[in-house]
Motif scaffolding. Structure first.
Motif, PDB file in Angstrom:
ATOM      1  N   GLY A 521       6.933  10.941   7.223  1.00 23.85           N
ATOM      2  CA  GLY A 521       6.261   9.773   7.764  1.00 23.85           C
ATOM      3  C   GLY A 521       4.754   9.835   7.588  1.00 23.85           C
ATOM      4  N   MET A 522       4.188  11.022   7.768  1.00 20.53           N
ATOM      5  CA  MET A 522       2.744  11.173   7.565  1.00 20.53           C
ATOM      6  C   MET A 522       2.360  10.939   6.111  1.00 20.53           C
ATOM      7  N   LEU A 523       3.182  11.393   5.178  1.00 16.02           N
ATOM      8  CA  LEU A 523       2.907  11.165   3.752  1.00 16.02           C
ATOM      9  C   LEU A 523       2.895   9.665   3.443  1.00 16.02           C
ATOM     10  N   LEU A 524       3.897   8.960   3.938  1.00 17.71           N
ATOM     11  CA  LEU A 524       3.958   7.522   3.691  1.00 17.71           C
ATOM     12  C   LEU A 524       2.789   6.784   4.345  1.00 17.71           C
ATOM     13  N   LEU A 525       2.473   7.148   5.575  1.00 16.74           N
ATOM     14  CA  LEU A 525       1.398   6.471   6.290  1.00 16.74           C
ATOM     15  C   LEU A 525       0.040   6.746   5.649  1.00 16.74           C
ATOM     16  N   LEU A 526      -0.168   7.983   5.230  1.00 13.18           N
ATOM     17  CA  LEU A 526      -1.439   8.317   4.574  1.00 13.18           C
ATOM     18  C   LEU A 526      -1.577   7.581   3.248  1.00 13.18           C
ATOM     19  N   THR A 527      -0.468   7.443   2.524  1.00 13.88           N
ATOM     20  CA  THR A 527      -0.504   6.682   1.274  1.00 13.88           C
ATOM     21  C   THR A 527      -0.869   5.226   1.531  1.00 13.88           C
ATOM     22  N   TYR A 528      -0.345   4.661   2.629  1.00 14.26           N
ATOM     23  CA  TYR A 528      -0.695   3.274   2.947  1.00 14.26           C
ATOM     24  C   TYR A 528      -2.180   3.140   3.294  1.00 14.26           C
ATOM     25  N   PHE A 529      -2.738   4.116   3.977  1.00  8.86           N
ATOM     26  CA  PHE A 529      -4.171   4.086   4.255  1.00  8.86           C
ATOM     27  C   PHE A 529      -4.981   4.126   2.962  1.00  8.86           C
ATOM     28  N   PHE A 530      -4.523   4.918   1.996  1.00  8.96           N
ATOM     29  CA  PHE A 530      -5.197   4.963   0.692  1.00  8.96           C
ATOM     30  C   PHE A 530      -5.123   3.604  -0.001  1.00  8.96           C
ATOM     31  N   VAL A 531      -3.941   2.984   0.062  1.00  8.44           N
ATOM     32  CA  VAL A 531      -3.775   1.663  -0.553  1.00  8.44           C
ATOM     33  C   VAL A 531      -4.691   0.640   0.124  1.00  8.44           C
ATOM     34  N   ALA A 532      -4.749   0.678   1.454  1.00  9.67           N
ATOM     35  CA  ALA A 532      -5.609  -0.257   2.174  1.00  9.67           C
ATOM     36  C   ALA A 532      -7.081  -0.057   1.790  1.00  9.67           C
ATOM     37  N   ALA A 533      -7.496   1.191   1.703  1.00  4.00           N
ATOM     38  CA  ALA A 533      -8.879   1.462   1.292  1.00  4.00           C
ATOM     39  C   ALA A 533      -9.128   0.991  -0.130  1.00  4.00           C
ATOM     40  N   GLY A 534      -8.132   1.152  -0.989  1.00  2.00           N
ATOM     41  CA  GLY A 534      -8.288   0.698  -2.370  1.00  2.00           C
ATOM     42  C   GLY A 534      -8.463  -0.807  -2.461  1.00  2.00           C
ATOM     43  N   PHE A 535      -7.711  -1.562  -1.670  1.00  2.00           N
ATOM     44  CA  PHE A 535      -7.851  -3.022  -1.692  1.00  2.00           C
ATOM     45  C   PHE A 535      -9.131  -3.488  -1.001  1.00  2.00           C
ATOM     46  N   TRP A 536      -9.685  -2.680  -0.096  1.00  2.00           N
ATOM     47  CA  TRP A 536     -10.987  -3.013   0.467  1.00  2.00           C
ATOM     48  C   TRP A 536     -12.063  -2.938  -0.617  1.00  2.00           C
ATOM     49  N   CYS A 537     -11.909  -1.978  -1.525  1.00  2.00           N
ATOM     50  CA  CYS A 537     -12.882  -1.814  -2.604  1.00  2.00           C
ATOM     51  C   CYS A 537     -12.511  -2.587  -3.863  1.00  2.00           C
ATOM     52  N   HIS A 538     -11.329  -3.186  -3.887  1.00  2.00           N
ATOM     53  CA  HIS A 538     -10.846  -3.871  -5.084  1.00  2.00           C
ATOM     54  C   HIS A 538     -11.647  -5.143  -5.348  1.00  2.00           C
ATOM     55  N   LYS A 539     -12.079  -5.321  -6.561  1.00  2.00           N
ATOM     56  CA  LYS A 539     -12.830  -6.508  -6.968  1.00  2.00           C
ATOM     57  C   LYS A 539     -11.966  -7.326  -7.914  1.00  2.00           C
ATOM     58  N   ASP A 540     -11.826  -8.591  -7.596  1.00  2.00           N
ATOM     59  CA  ASP A 540     -11.030  -9.494  -8.417  1.00  2.00           C
ATOM     60  C   ASP A 540     -11.824 -10.772  -8.602  1.00  2.00           C
TER      61      ASP A 540
END
Length: 547
Positions: A521-540
């Motif tokens: 569960g921690m692996l999945l949750l940490l991956t989601y935090f990484f994804v969220a941070a990536g979309f915060w920095c994502h430029k489109d």
């Protein structure tokens, strides 16, 4: 629960009263009971106070940021109540139709938001093509975020919640593997238009190839999901149901019996047959005593016929009501008919004692099993309590859908201004925040089920919802946009395609061994935090909002 549950399910008492008479007071009481169940049974309903505030903000000019935030808060309890009403309505149908209802309304919030975003895109198709592209990108990213949040956030928090109380939880891999295969198929189909766009080497046809490929795939993805529903709800329904064979094993009263292992371990004392079976009816004194002992031992007091096998005294095996099987051994006596008759009489004399011993061995485990079964039955009855009438289900369903439609329109209208007012990047707003709002009720239910050590139901919520979105909602939106003349395709950019691939890959790897724990569960949750941070920095460039 079988397909005949509609006939076995008893309606609420007030509903029965309404069917027998036309009392207006009974109708009022039923309406009060349904309103009480709708408004007071969920703690999330406290967020309903945000709904009138959202209407006030929309029509009095509080700003896009306030309208967006209040509408999202109000959508959370409405989405949960929509699921409640759908489950109530499904109780009046069979399993197949009930499953179709749950599949249709399970992701209704995402579908309604996407539909209103496409309506906004159609309004600006000729006047402002840039806004049209922005709204279509909102549809794409909100659906991508729904898959990511279910696979990473929901399943991760469920594993952590279950691991806090239970060290290791196990689940059946068969049904989950089928869903995993569907997820991989949808991921491959969604990535193909992106790969086609990335490998054109500068050639440009205004994305006509990607659009044609997306529509072609969407048709067959939707058909494949219909086949998957038939597989899940009809032909292979047992793969997705809890194993109840131990609780519902029929008693074998025929000549061939099934051997049940002894609770005491070891070989035990078995009586091999030496001749034909002798049936003891319950009319005789010995037969009555044997039947009474057997009835007390297995909890069944109805006219029991005991099948007794002749044997030697040093190796006894009683074949009683399908509980023990006879096994042949070498005959060691040579007394002929008289010896066989003596053995038979000794068997009859010892029968009540043997039955009593068997009862003593089996009493504690059987009682324990019965208590667990009754507790599980009570839990199921509590979860499947029928509260709403059939007419009430349709009325509440209509009302909730109408309010969700209004709030979804508020969200899509205010999303561009909310990004500026709240200073939140549009990719993060559409990919992270909107899916969390739409799936909030599913998040809560998955956590509760996992904490109660019902991890298979929690996985059904997380993985099943992701399969619905990727194989049903995404192609449905592409086909709906096609009918509206909008160029919605499956052409995500490279970053978004890789995020989808990573989410599906990690989720499939995590569920392969059939075990759940808090570390996964921690692996999945940490991956989601990484994804969220990536979309915060994502430029489109297609989602850039001008200040």
């Amino acid at each position: 629960m079988t397909d005949s549950r509609a006939s076995e399910m008893s309606p609420p008492p007030l509903v029965r009263a309404l069917s027998k008479g036309r009392s207006s007071s009974a109708m009022v009481e039923q309406a009060k009971a349904e309103a009480r169940a709708f408004f007071l049974d969920s703690k999330l309903n406290i967020l309903l106070v945000a709904m009138p505030l959202a209407f006030i903000s929309r029509f009095t000019g509080w700003g896009d940021g306030a309208t967006f935030a209040l509408s999202c808060l109000a959508l959370v309890p409405l989405a949960e109540r929509l699921g409640f009403v759908t489950e109530q309505l499904a109780m009046y149908t069979n399993d197949t139709l009930g499953g179709l209802l749950n599949a249709t309304f399970g992701n209704a919030t995402e579908m309604i938001i996407s539909a209103f975003a496409m309506i906004q895109a159609r309004k600006t198709l000729r006047t402002d093509p840039a806004s049209t592209t922005t709204y279509l990108r909102v549809v794409q990213l909100s659906l991508l975020g729904s898959v990511a949040s279910n696979l990473l956030l929901v399943m991760g928090t469920a594993f952590i919640a279950g691991g806090v109380k239970t060290k290791a939880q196990t689940f059946s891999q068969t049904g989950i593997n089928v869903n995993a295969g569907m997820l991989i198929l949808s991921c491959f189909a969604i990535m193909l238009p992106s790969l086609l766009d990335a490998t054109k080497s500068g050639a440009s046809d205004n994305n006509k190839s990607e659009l044609a490929l997306s529509r072609f795939e969407s048709v067959f993805m939707f058909l494949c999901y219909c086949v998957f529903l038939y597989f899940q709800l009809k032909t292979h329904r047992h793969l997705y149901e809890e194993d109840s064979s131990s609780a519902n094993t029929p008693i074998n009263t025929g000549a061939t019996s099934t051997r049940r292992p002894s609770h005491s371990g070891g070989g035990g004392a078995f009586t091999p047959p030496l001749g034909g079976d002798v049936e003891l009816a319950t009319s005789g004194a010995v037969g009555a005593g044997a039947a009474a002992a057997a009835g007390a031992g297995n909890g069944n007091g109805n006219g029991l016929v005991v099948s007794l096998s002749r044997s030697s005294l040093d190796g006894r095996d009683i074949t009683l009501d399908g509980r023990f099987a006879s096994r042949p051994v070498e005959r060691t006596t040579s007394g002929g008919r008289s010896s066989a008759k003596a053995d038979r009489e000794r068997d009859v004399e010892r029968l009540p004692l043997v039955l009593a011993a068997n009862r003593a061995e089996d009493e504690a485990p059987d009682d324990d099993d019965d208590s667990h079964r009754s507790a599980a039955k009570d839990d199921d009855d509590e979860e499947e309590e029928l509260v709403l009438s059939k007419t009430g289900c349709f009325l509440w369903l209509t009302g909730v859908t109408i309010f969700i439609s209004f709030l979804s329109e508020f969200v899509t209208d205010a999303i561009k201004g909310a990004s500026t007012n709240l200073r939140i990047p549009m990719p993060f707003l559409t990919t992270i925040l909107l899916p969390i709002v739409g799936n909030a009720a599913e998040h809560a239910s998955a956590i509760v089920f996992a904490y109660k050590n019902r991890i298979e139901i929690a996985l059904g919520v997380a993985v099943g919802s992701s399969t619905q979105v990727s194989m049903m909602v995404v192609p449905f939106c592409v086909l709906l946009a096609w009918t509206m003349g909008l160029p919605l395709d499956l052409d995500f950019n490279g970053f978004e395609s890789f995020v989808l691939f990573g989410c599906v890959l990690l989720a499939v790897l995590v569920v392969q061994d059939g075990h759940a724990n808090y570390l996964k569960g921690m692996l999945l949750l940490l991956t989601y935090f990484f994804v969220a941070a990536g979309f915060w920095c994502h430029k489109d460039a297609q989602l850039v909002v001008k200040e």
